[in-house]
Design an enzyme around this catalytic site. Structure first.
Site, PDB file in Angstrom:
ATOM      1  N   ALA A   1       0.852  -1.198   0.000  1.00 27.39           N
ATOM      2  CA  ALA A   1       0.000   0.000   0.000  1.00 27.39           C
ATOM      3  C   ALA A   1       0.885   1.244   0.000  1.00 27.39           C
ATOM      4  O   ALA A   1       1.194   1.801   1.047  1.00 27.39           O
ATOM      5  CB  ALA A   1      -0.929   0.004   1.215  1.00 27.39           C
ATOM      6  N   GLY A   2       1.330   1.620  -1.203  1.00 28.74           N
ATOM      7  CA  GLY A   2       2.136   2.832  -1.359  1.00 28.74           C
ATOM      8  C   GLY A   2       1.231   3.928  -1.888  1.00 28.74           C
ATOM      9  O   GLY A   2       0.525   4.602  -1.126  1.00 28.74           O
TER      10      GLY A   2
ATOM     11  N   SER B   1     -10.109   3.990   2.507  1.00 34.45           N
ATOM     12  CA  SER B   1      -9.331   4.892   3.368  1.00 34.45           C
ATOM     13  C   SER B   1     -10.197   5.588   4.413  1.00 34.45           C
ATOM     14  O   SER B   1      -9.679   6.105   5.399  1.00 34.45           O
ATOM     15  CB  SER B   1      -8.591   5.925   2.529  1.00 34.45           C
ATOM     16  OG  SER B   1      -9.520   6.689   1.811  1.00 34.45           O
TER      17      SER B   1
ATOM     18  N   GLN C   1      26.824  31.270 -23.931  1.00 33.00           N
ATOM     19  CA  GLN C   1      25.367  31.220 -23.797  1.00 33.00           C
ATOM     20  C   GLN C   1      24.901  29.812 -23.396  1.00 33.00           C
ATOM     21  O   GLN C   1      23.916  29.651 -22.675  1.00 33.00           O
ATOM     22  CB  GLN C   1      24.698  31.608 -25.116  1.00 33.00           C
ATOM     23  CG  GLN C   1      24.729  33.103 -25.386  1.00 33.00           C
ATOM     24  CD  GLN C   1      23.845  33.491 -26.560  1.00 33.00           C
ATOM     25  OE1 GLN C   1      23.224  32.652 -27.194  1.00 33.00           O
ATOM     26  NE2 GLN C   1      23.796  34.777 -26.845  1.00 33.00           N
TER      27      GLN C   1
ATOM     28  N   GLU D   1       5.243  11.486  -0.337  1.00 33.87           N
ATOM     29  CA  GLU D   1       4.025  12.325  -0.234  1.00 33.87           C
ATOM     30  C   GLU D   1       3.265  12.319  -1.558  1.00 33.87           C
ATOM     31  O   GLU D   1       2.699  13.327  -1.969  1.00 33.87           O
ATOM     32  CB  GLU D   1       4.376  13.766   0.162  1.00 33.87           C
ATOM     33  CG  GLU D   1       4.788  13.920   1.600  1.00 33.87           C
ATOM     34  CD  GLU D   1       3.642  14.188   2.558  1.00 33.87           C
ATOM     35  OE1 GLU D   1       2.686  14.876   2.191  1.00 33.87           O
ATOM     36  OE2 GLU D   1       3.721  13.687   3.691  1.00 33.87           O
ATOM     37  N   GLY D   2       3.263  11.173  -2.243  1.00 33.43           N
ATOM     38  CA  GLY D   2       2.565  11.061  -3.524  1.00 33.43           C
ATOM     39  C   GLY D   2       3.524  11.273  -4.685  1.00 33.43           C
ATOM     40  O   GLY D   2       4.134  12.336  -4.799  1.00 33.43           O
ATOM     41  N   THR D   3       3.657  10.247  -5.535  1.00 34.62           N
ATOM     42  CA  THR D   3       4.582  10.346  -6.682  1.00 34.62           C
ATOM     43  C   THR D   3       4.073  11.400  -7.680  1.00 34.62           C
ATOM     44  O   THR D   3       2.920  11.830  -7.606  1.00 34.62           O
ATOM     45  CB  THR D   3       4.668   8.991  -7.409  1.00 34.62           C
ATOM     46  OG1 THR D   3       3.369   8.706  -7.949  1.00 34.62           O
ATOM     47  CG2 THR D   3       5.102   7.869  -6.486  1.00 34.62           C
TER      48      THR D   3
HETATM   49  C1  FAD Z   1      12.921   8.019   1.665  1.00 38.48           C
HETATM   50  C2  FAD Z   1      11.461   7.792   1.840  1.00 38.48           C
HETATM   51  C3  FAD Z   1      10.835   8.270   2.976  1.00 38.48           C
HETATM   52  C4  FAD Z   1       9.475   8.030   3.171  1.00 38.48           C
HETATM   53  N1  FAD Z   1       8.879   8.429   4.329  1.00 38.48           N
HETATM   54  C5  FAD Z   1       7.625   7.993   4.608  1.00 38.48           C
HETATM   55  C6  FAD Z   1       7.062   8.211   5.907  1.00 38.48           C
HETATM   56  O1  FAD Z   1       7.665   8.823   6.778  1.00 38.48           O
HETATM   57  N2  FAD Z   1       5.838   7.683   6.172  1.00 38.48           N
HETATM   58  C7  FAD Z   1       5.141   6.995   5.219  1.00 38.48           C
HETATM   59  O2  FAD Z   1       4.036   6.538   5.533  1.00 38.48           O
HETATM   60  N3  FAD Z   1       5.634   6.788   3.982  1.00 38.48           N
HETATM   61  C8  FAD Z   1       6.862   7.266   3.652  1.00 38.48           C
HETATM   62  N4  FAD Z   1       7.400   7.032   2.401  1.00 38.48           N
HETATM   63  C9  FAD Z   1       6.623   6.268   1.421  1.00 38.48           C
HETATM   64  C10 FAD Z   1       6.228   7.036   0.180  1.00 38.48           C
HETATM   65  O3  FAD Z   1       5.185   7.913   0.459  1.00 38.48           O
HETATM   66  C11 FAD Z   1       5.892   5.995  -0.912  1.00 38.48           C
HETATM   67  O4  FAD Z   1       7.109   5.447  -1.344  1.00 38.48           O
HETATM   68  C12 FAD Z   1       5.148   6.607  -2.067  1.00 38.48           C
HETATM   69  O5  FAD Z   1       3.837   6.942  -1.679  1.00 38.48           O
HETATM   70  C13 FAD Z   1       5.061   5.660  -3.274  1.00 38.48           C
HETATM   71  O6  FAD Z   1       4.630   4.393  -2.914  1.00 38.48           O
HETATM   72  P1  FAD Z   1       5.453   3.107  -3.414  1.00 38.48           P
HETATM   73  O7  FAD Z   1       6.888   3.337  -3.084  1.00 38.48           O
HETATM   74  O8  FAD Z   1       4.803   1.904  -2.867  1.00 38.48           O
HETATM   75  O9  FAD Z   1       5.333   3.121  -5.004  1.00 38.48           O
HETATM   76  P2  FAD Z   1       4.156   2.487  -5.872  1.00 38.48           P
HETATM   77  O10 FAD Z   1       2.846   2.978  -5.384  1.00 38.48           O
HETATM   78  O11 FAD Z   1       4.355   1.016  -5.989  1.00 38.48           O
HETATM   79  O12 FAD Z   1       4.442   3.157  -7.287  1.00 38.48           O
HETATM   80  C14 FAD Z   1       5.397   2.634  -8.215  1.00 38.48           C
HETATM   81  C15 FAD Z   1       5.288   3.440  -9.517  1.00 38.48           C
HETATM   82  O13 FAD Z   1       3.971   3.256 -10.074  1.00 38.48           O
HETATM   83  C16 FAD Z   1       3.352   4.504 -10.273  1.00 38.48           C
HETATM   84  N5  FAD Z   1       1.901   4.406 -10.060  1.00 38.48           N
HETATM   85  C17 FAD Z   1       1.240   3.812  -9.032  1.00 38.48           C
HETATM   86  N6  FAD Z   1      -0.079   3.936  -9.193  1.00 38.48           N
HETATM   87  C18 FAD Z   1      -0.271   4.626 -10.340  1.00 38.48           C
HETATM   88  C19 FAD Z   1      -1.421   5.095 -11.043  1.00 38.48           C
HETATM   89  N7  FAD Z   1      -2.656   4.885 -10.591  1.00 38.48           N
HETATM   90  N8  FAD Z   1      -1.227   5.763 -12.222  1.00 38.48           N
HETATM   91  C20 FAD Z   1       0.021   5.998 -12.679  1.00 38.48           C
HETATM   92  N9  FAD Z   1       1.147   5.586 -12.062  1.00 38.48           N
HETATM   93  C21 FAD Z   1       0.991   4.910 -10.897  1.00 38.48           C
HETATM   94  C22 FAD Z   1       4.004   5.432  -9.244  1.00 38.48           C
HETATM   95  O14 FAD Z   1       3.869   6.784  -9.614  1.00 38.48           O
HETATM   96  C23 FAD Z   1       5.442   4.952  -9.288  1.00 38.48           C
HETATM   97  O15 FAD Z   1       6.110   5.520 -10.374  1.00 38.48           O
HETATM   98  C24 FAD Z   1       8.741   7.326   2.182  1.00 38.48           C
HETATM   99  C25 FAD Z   1       9.386   6.860   1.012  1.00 38.48           C
HETATM  100  C26 FAD Z   1      10.728   7.067   0.851  1.00 38.48           C
HETATM  101  C27 FAD Z   1      11.398   6.518  -0.385  1.00 38.48           C
END
Ligand code: FAD
Length: 409
Positions: free
Chosen positions: A134-135, A184, A304, A389-391
């Site tokens: 759950a990312g 959620s 430039q 915080e959301g990709t």
């Molecule tokens: C250094 C670091 C610190 C962090 N700190 C915290 C924290 O303190 N607390 C916390 O809770 N979380 C934290 N996070 C988690 C972070 O918020 C997640 O990594 C992020 O939300 C993405 O989730 P995921 O890594 O599972 O990627 P995924 O959700 O698996 O995504 C993988 C790829 O697929 C793409 N994708 C997914 N769904 C879609 C869609 N519907 N349409 C198009 N593209 C899509 C994404 O954009 C990405 O490119 C942290 C992450 C990192 C790396």
């Protein structure tokens, strides 16, 4: 209600200059060391605590600045110093905001001081939402919280991942599922107090950038927390769940899911401001370098090809800051993000930071590619802004859905 203005008032200028001094004199000189060590820079956090930067008072003062510019100005300056160290300093604030936003006065008064500790014994806090499965899709979270009425305790089970300060925090804020039917809307946040049995740190991640910031898995095995650790309290939760169940029955399922993506909308400008800080740091360094590095008998900025790159970098940084300030002002003054302005600001600022730090490496040539010069680290650091915080893809999804009103996937 404060009008939007780009003129900082005297107090804001004073805070900005004070933070810049700390970033320049304390954070930046320590940056390379802690990046190599890949450890939490406790002595720097302690320095920040001594001067009052690492404290709830400071964070709250910026958070409640009526113009909305307190947080973006502070973030930009600290992250100008170094992103990894700055995240170690402000990471606790992100967890504290979770409590400020959802907690009762008693919860705020009890837990936030324990998140920071004191100058002689500084502590940090963690906000744990993401999970291995759950990312971006927050609604598919699996960590469960079950209420044990007989003992008035909640029992938490699950695995959190990517938690900034996870496992080393004194206080963890954990988001868990209390009603799986509601996506959620069936989530709630819990305080896990210091030294609670069952909470352990899993893997600590070795990262590409922001290496001075600790990121780890947090494993929860039959973690029992008292009833009063549910943020906002049980009565409020029960009311909220009842309302959501009614809405879901009335066919609001898709809205329930969409809401998950908008949850962090208000906090996104702050991440945009961090990105502006990193981008500005790389731009400043590249500008100075281009003026002093000579090739073909003249400074490279005489070309430039170099000067125009710097012109574009600065233009994009200023544009990013404007979007961030607009969104922060809107959020603070209660204006609705009709066009997903929070997501716009984070999207543009984070993509700008990635691009500008890459250009800075190019301008420094071979030197830019080494760890002797800071732009290489800044480029690695900048890559985080388009992920957490959301990709960027999720920001585009939020913007496109908001603008079109269509359920774009
Ligand atoms: C250094 C670091 C610190 C962090 N700190 C915290 C924290 O303190 N607390 C916390 O809770 N979380 C934290 N996070 C988690 C972070 O918020 C997640 O990594 C992020 O939300 C993405 O989730 P995921 O890594 O599972 O990627 P995924 O959700 O698996 O995504 C993988 C790829 O697929 C793409 N994708 C997914 N769904 C879609 C869609 N519907 N349409 C198009 N593209 C899509 C994404 O954009 C990405 O490119 C942290 C992450 C990192 C790396």
């Amino acid at each position: 209600m404060a009008e939007f203005t780009m003129d900082l008032n005297d107090d804001q200028k004073q805070v900005r200059d004070w933070l810049h001094g700390f970033a320049k004199d304390v954070i930046r000189p320590a940056a390379a060391e802690w990046d190599e060590r890949e450890e939490t820079p406790w002595p720097v956090i302690q320095e920040a605590a001594k001067v009052g930067i690492y404290s709830l008072d400071f964070y709250a003062q910026q958070f409640f600045d009526p113009t909305g510019l307190g947080i973006p100005v502070a973030m930009e300056e600290l992250f100008w110093g170094d992103a990894g160290i700055a995240l170690s300093i402000v990471g606790t604030g992100l967890a504290a905001v979770g409590v400020l936003a959802n907690g009762t006065e008693e919860q705020i008064g009890t837990w936030i001081p324990q998140m920071y500790g004191d100058v002689t014994d500084v502590k940090v806090a963690a906000f744990c939402s993401s999970e291995p499965d759950a990312g971006s899709d927050v609604a598919s979270m699996r960590t469960k919280a079950v209420y044990d009425e007989a003992k008035d305790e909640w029992v938490l089970n699950g695995t959190k991942t990517w938690a900034t300060n996870g496992g080393i925090a004194n206080v963890h804020v954990v988001v868990a599922v209390v009603d799986p039917e509601l996506g959620s809307k069936g989530h709630a946040s819990f305080i896990v107090p210091p030294n609670t049995p069952g909470l352990t740190q899993g893997q600590k991640f070795k990262k590409h950038g922001i290496r001075a910031s600790h990121t780890a898995e947090v494993v929860l095995e039959d973690v029992r927390v008292p009833g009063h650790c549910l943020l906002g309290g049980k009565e409020k939760l029960d009311e909220r769940l009842a309302r959501s169940r009614e809405k879901a029955k009335a066919g609001g399922g898709e809205r329930v899911k969409n809401a998950a993506m908008a949850t962090f909308e208000a906090s996104r400008p702050a991440v945009g401001a961090m990105a502006v800080g990193t981008a500005r740091a790389a731009y400043d360094y590249a500008l100075d370098y281009a003026k002093t590095r000579e090739q073909f008998g003249r400074p490279i900025i005489d070309n430039q090809g170099i000067a125009f790159q710097l012109a574009d970098m600065r233009t994009q940084i200023d544009a990013a800051r404007l979007l961030v300030w607009r969104a922060s002002w809107m959020a603070t003054t209660g204006k609705k993000f009709e066009s997903a302005e929070g997501s716009m600001s984070k999207l543009y600022a984070s993509e700008t930071a990635k691009k500008v730090t890459g250009q800075a490496i190019q301008i420094l040539g071979g030197n830019g590619y080494t760890r002797e010069y800071p732009v290489e680290r800044m480029h690695r650091d900048a890559a985080i802004y388009t992920i957490f915080e959301g990709t960027s893809e999720i920001q585009r999804l939020v913007i496109a859905r908001t603008l079109s009103g269509m359920p774009i996937r």
